[in-house]
Scaffold this motif. Structure first.
Motif: not given
Length: 254
Positions: A57, A60, A85-88
């Protein structure tokens, strides 16, 4: 912006940059007249091959989160970055290089870090040096310089660093910062200097303080240490492998 890829199975990572395919050049010291041998490399492809079949994955990287226990210019060191990540979910990226000839390695740790202030320092040597240079024709006595430094340190012990203005760009070390003394503490310093310096000497030290209160030796130096907060990763059923588009293209070629 550089992209960071995390292996969810191994905890390793890779910082994707435009230089991943830069070749290496090898010289034969026994035949210096011969041209260098060009060695092709693709660090990103190597990472993908090593972690083929693993869940990947993108993370950021949090801007301005870099920290290390060595100077910015030191190439051999351990440093840290914050990421999500995209799930914070929060992660710490640990960047390691143990010797100059080694590639940088990345380890991804679930959690966070914070910087703990370990002390506020008066730059005694720097202040003394500036006073000696500035007033070499009419120097202060060692007794008065010592009394001034003791007064400065006593005032600093009562200062809350959180209320001070940080001066950017003064430090070459990630765990050091410089702060400017607040107006009230500055007033207290000047008032008590009257007990040490008299007449022309007081006017001289007053001028010196006003000239250097925003830079150099009169700034307060703070030191920090890195405190890690590791978190257990949430156990979930393994999702389908998360592979970026460019990674899929690479795998199809194999």
């Amino acid at each position: 912006m550089n992209q960071f890829l995390r292996c969810m199975d191994c905890g390793e990572g890779f910082m994707k940059t435009p230089f991943d395919q830069c070749p290496e050049y090898e010289y034969d010291s026994n035949h210096p007249s011969e041209p260098a041998q060009v060695i092709k490399r693709d660090d990103f492809q190597e990472f993908l091959t090593t972690h083929a079949g693993h869940r990947l994955e993108y993370l950021e990287v949090i801007e301005n989160s870099f920290v290390s226990d060595k100077n910015y210019t030191e190439p051999v060191k351990t440093s840290y970055l914050k990421a999500t990540n995209s799930k914070k979910e929060k992660f710490v990226i640990k960047r390691v290089r143990e010797n100059i000839g080694e590639k940088v390695r990345y380890q991804v740790i679930p959690g966070d870090y914070f910087l703990e202030c370990t002390g506020v320092e008066v730059q005694s040597e720097e202040i003394t040096k500036k006073l000696e240079i500035k007033f070499r024709m009419h120097p202060f006595s060692e007794t008065k310089i010592s009394a001034f430094l003791k007064l400065y340190k006593r005032i600093v012990r009562g200062i809350d660093i959180k209320n001070l203005e940080r001066i950017p760009g003064e430090s070459t070390h990630p765990l050091e910062e410089f702060y400017k003394m607040d107006d009230m503490s500055l007033f207290y310093l000047l008032r008590n200097c009257r007990n040490i310096f008299k007449g022309v000497e007081y006017s001289t030290i007053e001028d010196f303080i006003y000239r250097h209160k925003d830079d150099g030796g009169l700034l307060l130096k703070t030191r920090y240490r890195i405190q890690m907060i590791e978190e257990a990763e949430t156990k979930e059923e393994a999702p389908s492998t998360v592979i970026p588009v460019e990674v899929r293209k690479v795998i199809k070629k194999e």
